[in-house]
Design a protein around this motif. Structure first.
Motif, PDB file in Angstrom:
ATOM      1  N   PRO A  35     -10.683   3.790  -7.573  1.00 35.11           N
ATOM      2  CA  PRO A  35      -9.455   4.547  -7.838  1.00 35.11           C
ATOM      3  C   PRO A  35      -8.723   5.005  -6.583  1.00 35.11           C
ATOM      4  N   ASP A  36      -9.416   5.002  -5.426  1.00 38.18           N
ATOM      5  CA  ASP A  36      -8.753   5.381  -4.182  1.00 38.18           C
ATOM      6  C   ASP A  36      -7.867   4.263  -3.647  1.00 38.18           C
ATOM      7  N   LYS A  37      -7.928   3.072  -4.239  1.00 40.52           N
ATOM      8  CA  LYS A  37      -7.103   1.939  -3.821  1.00 40.52           C
ATOM      9  C   LYS A  37      -6.170   1.565  -4.977  1.00 40.52           C
ATOM     10  N   PRO A  38      -4.917   2.026  -4.952  1.00 37.09           N
ATOM     11  CA  PRO A  38      -4.017   1.735  -6.074  1.00 37.09           C
ATOM     12  C   PRO A  38      -3.911   0.255  -6.408  1.00 37.09           C
ATOM     13  N   ARG A  39      -4.011  -0.623  -5.395  1.00 36.88           N
ATOM     14  CA  ARG A  39      -3.860  -2.060  -5.641  1.00 36.88           C
ATOM     15  C   ARG A  39      -4.985  -2.621  -6.500  1.00 36.88           C
ATOM     16  N   ARG A  40      -6.085  -1.864  -6.659  1.00 34.64           N
ATOM     17  CA  ARG A  40      -7.207  -2.329  -7.476  1.00 34.64           C
ATOM     18  C   ARG A  40      -7.060  -1.928  -8.942  1.00 34.64           C
ATOM     19  N   CYS A  41      -5.942  -1.264  -9.291  1.00 38.57           N
ATOM     20  CA  CYS A  41      -5.524  -1.076 -10.691  1.00 38.57           C
ATOM     21  C   CYS A  41      -6.645  -0.515 -11.566  1.00 38.57           C
ATOM     22  N   SER A  42      -7.220   0.601 -11.141  1.00 39.26           N
ATOM     23  CA  SER A  42      -8.365   1.146 -11.868  1.00 39.26           C
ATOM     24  C   SER A  42      -7.984   1.571 -13.286  1.00 39.26           C
ATOM     25  N   ARG A  43      -6.772   2.093 -13.466  1.00 38.58           N
ATOM     26  CA  ARG A  43      -6.400   2.538 -14.815  1.00 38.58           C
ATOM     27  C   ARG A  43      -6.275   1.345 -15.764  1.00 38.58           C
ATOM     28  N   CYS A  51     -12.343  -7.870 -11.918  1.00 37.79           N
ATOM     29  CA  CYS A  51     -11.846  -7.388 -10.637  1.00 37.79           C
ATOM     30  C   CYS A  51     -10.344  -7.607 -10.628  1.00 37.79           C
ATOM     31  N   LEU A  52      -9.573  -6.546 -10.456  1.00 35.76           N
ATOM     32  CA  LEU A  52      -8.121  -6.617 -10.518  1.00 35.76           C
ATOM     33  C   LEU A  52      -7.526  -6.347  -9.139  1.00 35.76           C
ATOM     34  N   SER A  53      -6.504  -7.101  -8.806  1.00 36.54           N
ATOM     35  CA  SER A  53      -5.804  -6.853  -7.546  1.00 36.54           C
ATOM     36  C   SER A  53      -4.334  -7.179  -7.732  1.00 36.54           C
ATOM     37  N   SER A  54      -3.464  -6.238  -7.370  1.00 34.74           N
ATOM     38  CA  SER A  54      -2.027  -6.454  -7.479  1.00 34.74           C
ATOM     39  C   SER A  54      -1.434  -6.945  -6.170  1.00 34.74           C
ATOM     40  N   SER A  55      -2.280  -7.147  -5.142  1.00 36.28           N
ATOM     41  CA  SER A  55      -1.814  -7.752  -3.897  1.00 36.28           C
ATOM     42  C   SER A  55      -2.713  -8.950  -3.613  1.00 36.28           C
ATOM     43  N   ASN A  56      -3.124  -9.170  -2.365  1.00 41.12           N
ATOM     44  CA  ASN A  56      -3.984 -10.324  -2.103  1.00 41.12           C
ATOM     45  C   ASN A  56      -5.276 -10.195  -2.904  1.00 41.12           C
ATOM     46  N   PRO A  57      -5.824 -11.318  -3.389  1.00 44.95           N
ATOM     47  CA  PRO A  57      -7.082 -11.208  -4.126  1.00 44.95           C
ATOM     48  C   PRO A  57      -8.164 -10.521  -3.314  1.00 44.95           C
ATOM     49  N   SER A  58      -9.028  -9.827  -4.006  1.00 47.43           N
ATOM     50  CA  SER A  58     -10.213  -9.253  -3.389  1.00 47.43           C
ATOM     51  C   SER A  58     -11.206 -10.373  -3.089  1.00 47.43           C
ATOM     52  N   PHE A 102       0.828  -1.210   0.000  1.00 48.21           N
ATOM     53  CA  PHE A 102       0.000   0.000   0.000  1.00 48.21           C
ATOM     54  C   PHE A 102       0.864   1.263   0.000  1.00 48.21           C
ATOM     55  N   ASN A 103       2.179   1.117   0.155  1.00 45.65           N
ATOM     56  CA  ASN A 103       3.083   2.248   0.284  1.00 45.65           C
ATOM     57  C   ASN A 103       4.151   2.216  -0.801  1.00 45.65           C
ATOM     58  N   PRO A 117     -18.695 -15.476 -14.637  1.00 46.67           N
ATOM     59  CA  PRO A 117     -17.303 -15.701 -15.013  1.00 46.67           C
ATOM     60  C   PRO A 117     -16.451 -14.480 -14.676  1.00 46.67           C
ATOM     61  N   VAL A 118     -15.229 -14.717 -14.220  1.00 49.17           N
ATOM     62  CA  VAL A 118     -14.374 -13.654 -13.694  1.00 49.17           C
ATOM     63  C   VAL A 118     -13.107 -13.538 -14.527  1.00 49.17           C
ATOM     64  N   VAL A 119     -12.669 -12.303 -14.753  1.00 48.79           N
ATOM     65  CA  VAL A 119     -11.357 -12.021 -15.348  1.00 48.79           C
ATOM     66  C   VAL A 119     -10.515 -11.289 -14.315  1.00 48.79           C
ATOM     67  N   GLU A 120      -9.302 -11.774 -14.104  1.00 47.38           N
ATOM     68  CA  GLU A 120      -8.333 -11.165 -13.190  1.00 47.38           C
ATOM     69  C   GLU A 120      -6.964 -11.216 -13.857  1.00 47.38           C
ATOM     70  N   MET A 121      -5.940 -10.738 -13.154  1.00 46.41           N
ATOM     71  CA  MET A 121      -4.583 -10.754 -13.686  1.00 46.41           C
ATOM     72  C   MET A 121      -3.847 -12.022 -13.263  1.00 46.41           C
ATOM     73  N   TRP A 122      -3.031 -12.549 -14.162  1.00 40.78           N
ATOM     74  CA  TRP A 122      -2.167 -13.694 -13.869  1.00 40.78           C
ATOM     75  C   TRP A 122      -0.890 -13.169 -13.222  1.00 40.78           C
ATOM     76  N   ARG A 123      -0.840 -13.287 -11.908  1.00 45.76           N
ATOM     77  CA  ARG A 123       0.328 -12.873 -11.134  1.00 45.76           C
ATOM     78  C   ARG A 123       0.509 -13.881  -9.998  1.00 45.76           C
ATOM     79  N   GLU A 124       1.675 -13.859  -9.368  1.00 48.64           N
ATOM     80  CA  GLU A 124       1.936 -14.788  -8.266  1.00 48.64           C
ATOM     81  C   GLU A 124       0.836 -14.730  -7.207  1.00 48.64           C
ATOM     82  N   ASN A 125       0.325 -13.541  -6.934  1.00 50.30           N
ATOM     83  CA  ASN A 125      -0.664 -13.386  -5.857  1.00 50.30           C
ATOM     84  C   ASN A 125      -2.039 -13.948  -6.200  1.00 50.30           C
TER      85      ASN A 125
END
Length: 404
Positions: free
Chosen positions: A177-185, A243-250, A108-109, A262-270
């Protein structure tokens, strides 16, 4: 039965993290334990905390106090945010010390003092209980810290298929957009590509006040903050959930799955430890690849149907009661003096990332420029004096947040 103190950060309306803390504290109380909630901050009215929790979240607790410097002796004390972990570590009375970990909060920082201090919270000797499998894996891999975990669940009385609701060719995106980890852009750019290729697709944004949506360059409908029942109705009428998350899944994708979406998310280690490949499509983290996954599903009704059924099957074994029972079991193990082990966690998601460009194709220059423009491009284009003033304001705001 045990007395368990919880250190709760400042209440935030609509916060899923707060709701999860309160639900698990309430579950402990239902099984005979006595929870005392200590809210961050102070208030002259000793009853105000109890009233606020009931007003904002609808839960009623008898023992609520303000102030983390007023903690009374208890059998166990639970830290719930990184800067509360040191307070629990340093308590003068003997007790079991737990850490309710919902996210990798260092993320978050910016990389710096606050990032490292949040990481340090995992080294304080508390026993972590994590939501989901990835966090348990991460604490073991990075710090050699053993943790208990509980699986993501959903309230199946709320999140469920509604056969009477008419399906639309629509995508719903939790836009925060207030939560950067949710990758709104990234999400908006992907949806812009989808609208370019399939203008007939409806796009629903939700999860934040509509006034905070910013300048969105494609046709959409912003639904603002929705109650839980309206979220389920949205999932039932949509064709794809994003739903996108760059840290723990939402928690949101699990609720989408429970509703048959059906859900689309990012393929990342988390995201590889908690999602089933039959119900979730994980795409490489570019807007083009995310859009590709969405477009593929929109063009393949049979695939959507199979994913919908797989999602409801997966979540049928994960009602909220199973989640809270797993958490209670972990707490009661700690109360008995037991410790978790460092056994490895296997990935649930074994499919490769979605990378095809078949549906996206070649994009016009106007969209390509949007995708490659850095987030600070507008600030960099300002006159030097104004740019320095904006930078100064950002630094002041960051210091205020770090020293609050």
């Amino acid at each position: 039965m045990a007395t368990i103190a919880w250190l709760i950060p400042r209440l935030i309306e609509g916060s899923g993290g707060h709701r999860t803390m309160l639900e698990h504290a309430l579950a402990l109380e239902r099984h005979g334990h006595h929870c005392h909630l200590y809210l961050e901050g102070s208030h002259a009215d000793p009853d105000k905390g109890r009233q606020l929790i009931e007003q904002i979240f609808g839960y009623r607790f008898e023992r609520v106090s303000f102030g983390w410097d007023t903690i009374q002796p208890a059998d166990a004390v639970v830290a719930t945010i990184w800067y509360s972990a040191a307070i629990v570590r340093d308590l003068a009375f003997p007790c079991r010390k737990l850490y309710f970990v919902q996210d990798y909060e260092a993320c978050f920082n910016p990389m710096g003092d606050a990032y490292l201090m949040a990481e340090n919270s995992y080294r304080y000797g508390l026993t972590p209980v994590t939501i989901g499998r990835w966090l348990r894996h991460e604490l073991a891999a990075r710090f050699g810290v053993a943790a208990y975990h509980f699986d993501f669940g959903a309230n199946l009385d709320i999140y469920r298929p509604l056969p009477e609701v008419r399906k639309e060719l629509a995508v719903c995106f939790i836009h925060q957009p207030d939560k950067p980890r949710r990758c709104s852009r990234l999400g908006l750019e992907a949806l812009g590509i989808v609208k370019h290729r399939m203008p007939e697709v409806k796009t629903y944004l939700y999860g934040s006040p509509a006034r905070d949506k910013g300048n969105i360059w494609f046709d959409h409908e912003h639904l603002g903050l929705l109650n839980l029942q309206d979220c389920n109705a949205l999932y039932n009428r949509s064709a794809v959930g994003l739903c996108l998350s760059s840290s723990n899944p939402s928690r949101v994708p699990f609720e989408m799955m429970a509703a048959g979406l059906p859900v689309v998310e990012m393929w990342r280690e988390n995201t590889l430890y908690d999602f089933p490949p039959e119900a979730v499509s994980l795409a490489n983290q570019t807007p083009e690849c995310i859009a590709e996954s969405i477009l593929r599903l929109l063009n393949q009704p049979a695939t959507r149907s199979a994913m919908s059924q797989a999602g409801t099957r997966f979540m049928a074994d994960r009602p909220l009661s199973v989640e809270t029972d797993q958490f209670r079991d972990a707490v009661e193990r700690v109360l008995k003096g037991q410790s978790p082990d460092l056994s490895g966690i296997e990935r649930l998601y074994t499919a490769p990332a979605e990378t095809s460009r078949h549906y996206v194709g070649t994009l016009p220059d106007s969209i390509q420029r949007r995708l490659s423009t850095p987030p600070n491009a507008y600030v960099n284009a300002l006159p030097p004096r104004l740019r320095r003033f904006v930078g100064w304001g950002a630094r002041v705001a960051r210091r205020l947040l770090e020293n609050r």
